[in-house]
Design an enzyme around this catalytic site. Sequence first.
Site, PDB file in Angstrom:
ATOM      1  NE  ARG A  69      65.178  37.336  -3.007  1.00 50.55           N
ATOM      2  CZ  ARG A  69      63.977  36.808  -2.827  1.00 50.55           C
ATOM      3  NH1 ARG A  69      63.738  35.562  -3.192  1.00 50.55           N
ATOM      4  NH2 ARG A  69      63.003  37.508  -2.286  1.00 50.55           N
TER       5      ARG A  69
ATOM      6  CB  SER B 198      62.697  46.810   0.865  1.00 56.26           C
ATOM      7  OG  SER B 198      61.866  45.737   0.481  1.00 56.26           O
TER       8      SER B 198
ATOM      9  CG  ASP C  30      60.229  43.948   3.052  1.00 52.24           C
ATOM     10  OD1 ASP C  30      59.434  44.856   3.348  1.00 52.24           O
ATOM     11  OD2 ASP C  30      61.252  43.700   3.718  1.00 52.24           O
TER      12      ASP C  30
END
Length: 505
Positions: free
Chosen positions: A116, A184, A237
């Site tokens: 994203r 991550s 994250d």
Amino acid sequence: MAKGVVVGTAVVVCAAAAAAVGVAVVVSRRRKRIRVAEAGWRKKASDVIEEVEQAFATPTPLLRGIADDMVEEMERGLRADPHAPLKMLISYVDNLPTGDEHGLFYALDLGGTNFRVLRVQLGGKEKRATQQYEEVAIPPHLMVGTSAELFDFIAAELERFVGTEGDDFHLPEGRHRELGFTFSFPVHQTSISSGTLIKWTKGFCINGTVGEDVVAELSMAMERQGLDMKVTALVNDTVGTLAGGIYADNDVVAAVILGTGTNAAYVEHATAIPKWNGLLPKSGNMVISMEWGNFKSHKLPRSDYDIALDFESLNPGEQIYEKMISGMYLGEVVRRILLRLAHDASLFGDVVPPKLEQLFVLRTPDMSAMHHDTSHDLKHLGAKLKDILGVANTTLEARYITLHVCDKVAERGARLAAAGIYGILKKLGRDRVPSDGSPKQRTVVAVDGGLFEHYKKFSACVEATLADLLGEEAAPSVVIKMANDGSGIGAALLAASHSQYTVAE
């Protein structure tokens, strides 16, 4: 003659009666055998269920002991004990968002087959954040290609996204765009804006990146694209979720991810980190990423199903806690119990459903859907068993047994997760009411992840168990707060709180 006919008729009637009696005897015996078989099936099923209930039991005293072990392992990790299962990674995040941040910041969230890109306009306490984002699928060939190919693709999509800035987003004159990078994957972090990749996971197998600084790789790709942007924060994250949670609520002290995987991060006093060798941060605090999925304790109620799952996994002996509480594994534990019931107690008939033999065929979202079936005949659960396992007709008894198995596995996972959260609160001294008569301190734990968000019985059990562990006096001051998609905006907020311009000012 008439007498002979009568006698013959009597013989026929007697023969027919005898035959009828014979049939009745056969039917009676068959029914008896069925009743005996059913009794045997129920006894075997009952034995397996009783064994599961005992193996998966999590009485409150056991949970308190697990929380104590969690605190002990946290302290070992902070001392850099090489044998500590909790690595207690220093995130180098010492400036958390205060709500005073202003300006335009970007975030890139890379943690799986999609990534994203986000932009956030911060307006301080007077005007909260405005954000936009796009999600981009990574072409499969780039997941096994070269480092340059992957990061060039990401940089190109980031440049395209920057080109769509609207009137609601304003970059102050004379400033470069700044980016928070949520990455991550396992990284050895060396500063707030640098870290070397330890290994790829989640299906990635890319040449030339392991051992390299992932921020440098992204920065070089942005330069090749002609994109003027600087990475000011590299986070995972969980740390991003903590930052996003604190921005929304100043009382947040920890963040927990309960999704496909699991992790926790919290704010620690820098003086309580013996392995910290640098100058003490001005804030006096440091965010620690616990990597708590690897927590181990002899008190964890590991069953034969857990031991077999771990042995057959890609990482035997690792991530023991994660394999008991995360969305990746809960459905698989249920499958293994149902397979035992199918073999030992013919739960789904005389033939074991072939699909039930397949590893991970039962996903946790399907387990959740079955667990939440409230129909009187459990028809939705039955439909799931048909779709997933290919069992066309399940008995009502088999469906109720399946529901009970889901309940036991979810309950154990949720209660163990609550014990972990309680351990963090104990470490911070937030597990009890102040003894000096000072006012109660409100304590918030930000939680993100699809397991907690969508599996309502699981999340309700986490909250109820934590309240039980805290007790009547302390529980009202502790809040679990859903932090939807906190990691993305959290990365942008950390880019702001660690901005080169903020430091300069």
